[in-house]
Design a protein around this motif. Structure first.
Motif, mmCIF file in Angstrom:
data_model
loop_
_atom_site.group_PDB
_atom_site.id
_atom_site.type_symbol
_atom_site.label_atom_id
_atom_site.label_comp_id
_atom_site.label_asym_id
_atom_site.label_seq_id
_atom_site.Cartn_x
_atom_site.Cartn_y
_atom_site.Cartn_z
ATOM 1 N N UNK A 76 0.701 -1.264 0.020
ATOM 2 C CA UNK A 76 0.078 0.050 -0.027
ATOM 3 C C UNK A 76 0.872 1.306 0.011
ATOM 4 N N UNK A 77 0.356 2.365 -0.575
ATOM 5 C CA UNK A 77 1.235 3.613 -0.701
ATOM 6 C C UNK A 77 0.401 4.599 0.113
ATOM 7 N N UNK A 78 0.791 5.354 0.856
ATOM 8 C CA UNK A 78 0.170 6.678 1.503
ATOM 9 C C UNK A 78 0.374 7.863 0.835
ATOM 10 N N UNK A 79 -0.717 8.466 0.394
ATOM 11 C CA UNK A 79 -0.730 9.619 -0.454
ATOM 12 C C UNK A 79 -1.134 10.775 0.657
ATOM 13 N N UNK A 80 -0.726 11.899 0.421
ATOM 14 C CA UNK A 80 -1.051 13.289 1.143
ATOM 15 C C UNK A 80 -1.596 14.234 0.022
ATOM 16 N N UNK A 81 -2.849 14.910 0.271
ATOM 17 C CA UNK A 81 -3.122 15.864 -0.393
ATOM 18 C C UNK A 81 -3.348 17.264 0.239
ATOM 19 N N UNK A 82 -3.155 18.276 -0.089
ATOM 20 C CA UNK A 82 -3.357 19.624 0.048
ATOM 21 C C UNK A 82 -4.891 20.059 -0.626
ATOM 22 N N UNK A 83 -5.595 20.359 0.079
ATOM 23 C CA UNK A 83 -7.170 20.789 -0.443
ATOM 24 C C UNK A 83 -7.449 21.946 -0.029
ATOM 25 N N UNK A 84 -7.983 22.825 -0.783
ATOM 26 C CA UNK A 84 -8.729 24.110 -0.664
ATOM 27 C C UNK A 84 -10.142 24.117 -1.148
ATOM 28 N N UNK A 85 -11.172 24.700 -0.294
ATOM 29 C CA UNK A 85 -12.381 24.791 -0.603
ATOM 30 C C UNK A 85 -13.174 25.937 -0.138
ATOM 31 N N UNK A 86 -13.824 26.398 -0.480
ATOM 32 C CA UNK A 86 -15.035 27.337 -0.153
ATOM 33 C C UNK A 86 -16.183 26.558 0.623
ATOM 34 N N UNK A 87 -16.431 26.996 1.810
ATOM 35 C CA UNK A 87 -17.347 26.015 2.393
ATOM 36 C C UNK A 87 -18.857 26.586 2.651
ATOM 37 N N UNK A 114 -16.674 22.770 -8.593
ATOM 38 C CA UNK A 114 -15.660 23.923 -8.759
ATOM 39 C C UNK A 114 -15.104 24.795 -7.515
ATOM 40 N N UNK A 115 -16.098 24.573 -6.428
ATOM 41 C CA UNK A 115 -15.425 25.138 -5.146
ATOM 42 C C UNK A 115 -14.439 24.391 -4.245
ATOM 43 N N UNK A 116 -14.030 22.998 -4.773
ATOM 44 C CA UNK A 116 -13.059 22.285 -3.865
ATOM 45 C C UNK A 116 -12.106 21.984 -4.893
ATOM 46 N N UNK A 117 -10.728 22.010 -4.631
ATOM 47 C CA UNK A 117 -9.658 21.750 -5.184
ATOM 48 C C UNK A 117 -8.638 21.054 -4.646
ATOM 49 N N UNK A 118 -8.097 20.074 -5.155
ATOM 50 C CA UNK A 118 -6.540 19.422 -4.591
ATOM 51 C C UNK A 118 -5.566 20.609 -5.205
ATOM 52 N N UNK A 119 -4.680 21.032 -4.260
ATOM 53 C CA UNK A 119 -3.858 21.863 -4.645
ATOM 54 C C UNK A 119 -2.304 21.107 -5.007
ATOM 55 N N UNK A 120 -2.159 20.003 -4.182
ATOM 56 C CA UNK A 120 -0.899 19.268 -4.435
ATOM 57 C C UNK A 120 -1.104 18.050 -3.720
ATOM 58 N N UNK A 121 -0.305 16.977 -4.450
ATOM 59 C CA UNK A 121 -0.196 15.836 -3.663
ATOM 60 C C UNK A 121 1.081 15.044 -3.671
ATOM 61 N N UNK A 122 1.470 14.344 -2.801
ATOM 62 C CA UNK A 122 2.517 13.882 -2.351
ATOM 63 C C UNK A 122 2.683 12.389 -1.846
ATOM 64 N N UNK A 123 3.549 11.518 -2.045
ATOM 65 C CA UNK A 123 3.578 10.140 -1.419
ATOM 66 C C UNK A 123 4.485 10.548 -0.217
ATOM 67 N N UNK A 124 3.808 9.919 1.059
ATOM 68 C CA UNK A 124 4.385 9.958 2.438
ATOM 69 C C UNK A 124 4.818 8.709 2.994
ATOM 70 N N UNK A 125 5.666 8.745 3.689
ATOM 71 C CA UNK A 125 5.762 7.390 4.633
ATOM 72 C C UNK A 125 4.806 6.817 5.286
#
Length: 273
Positions: free
Chosen positions: A1-12, A85-96
């Protein structure tokens, strides 16, 4: 299994907060549905900090596990294809495997943006709080100083809070003003925006909105600055001001140790007053 981290922005504004609900109308529900469509398997996410209905996120961080091996940019573009359109992933990165979006965070950061104006918000409706009367900067700064450091924040804690302890450590609150100093014709005073920045190891439920209610009461002259210390010492929610609007509250994101190598900000930061 690979663990992925995401940075997410959103208008709530359109959502019932972060945490998944039966209605399906939450940020987590929309994100997990988009991830499942892109990954072609169910995806369960864990976040750094849950936000309430109407609260915005500039860099919510989540992690999830997957058997897929895809480039980071693919997770960003692919997931965003299926997001509103009011939610967007800003970045993704594989993490330990040892990384945990919530457990690895050393602090959380928020900002509250407040419009001070004789006229209610329009183009920024739902994205800023609003006060009609002018605020006293020095009085609010003096009041905020009572909250610095480690304290029992029971007076600022919602009854539904699930935190194990009300004791949190709050860094100095930063209060800045941006806007004209001279009133426009026909207005009693010049409109301006206030920005309040909060950082703590963790927050109890509604802590910032309850602090904001007290700061506004003090800034408008309804209460003296020393009242903030009295509220804190009371350790009773009844001692504080009513909970302030969620509209101007932004989750700026968590803080992590540099060893994880995660971004500290995104482009979403730079439009905020």
């Amino acid at each position: 299994m690979t663990r992925v981290a995401l940075g997410v922005s959103y208008n709530g504004q359109a959502y019932s907060g972060w945490q998944s609900q039966l209605s399906g109308n939450t940020i987590q529900d929309k994100l997990e549905a988009a991830l499942a469509r892109f990954a072609t398997h169910p995806v369960s996410t864990l976040c750094a900090g849950r936000t309430d209905a109407g609260v915005h996120g500039l860099m919510q961080v989540v992690h999830f596990d997957t058997k897929l091996d895809r480039p980071a940019a693919s997770w960003v573009r692919g997931t965003n294809t299926f997001l509103p359109p009011d939610i967007a992933v800003q970045w993704a990165q594989v993490v330990p495997e040892g990384f945990h979006a919530r457990g690895s965070a050393t602090a959380r950061r928020y900002a509250y943006v407040l419009l001070q104006s004789p006229v209610r918000p329009s183009v920024d409706a739902g994205r800023v709080g609003w006060v009609y009367r002018p605020l006293d900067h020095d009085a609010m700064l003096e009041a905020a100083s009572h909250l610095e450091g480690e304290h029992d924040f029971t007076s600022f804690r919602a009854s539904a809070c699930q935190a194990k302890s009300p004791v949190k450590t709050l860094r100095p609150i930063r209060i800045t003003r941006r806007g004209a100093q001279t009133p426009h014709p026909g207005l009693a005073w010049a409109p301006c925006y206030w920005r309040f920045e909060f950082e703590a190891n963790a927050f109890v439920h509604h802590m910032i909105r309850n602090i904001m209610g007290c700061l506004v009461a003090i800034g408008q002259g309804d209460k003296p600055s020393r009242w903030m210390g009295q509220v804190l010492q009371a350790k009773s929610r009844d001692a504080a001001a009513p909970t302030f609007s969620p509209d101007g509250l932004y989750f700026l994101g968590p803080c992590y140790d540099a060893r994880w190598g995660l971004p500290e900000r995104t482009a979403a930061y730079d439009w905020l007053p």
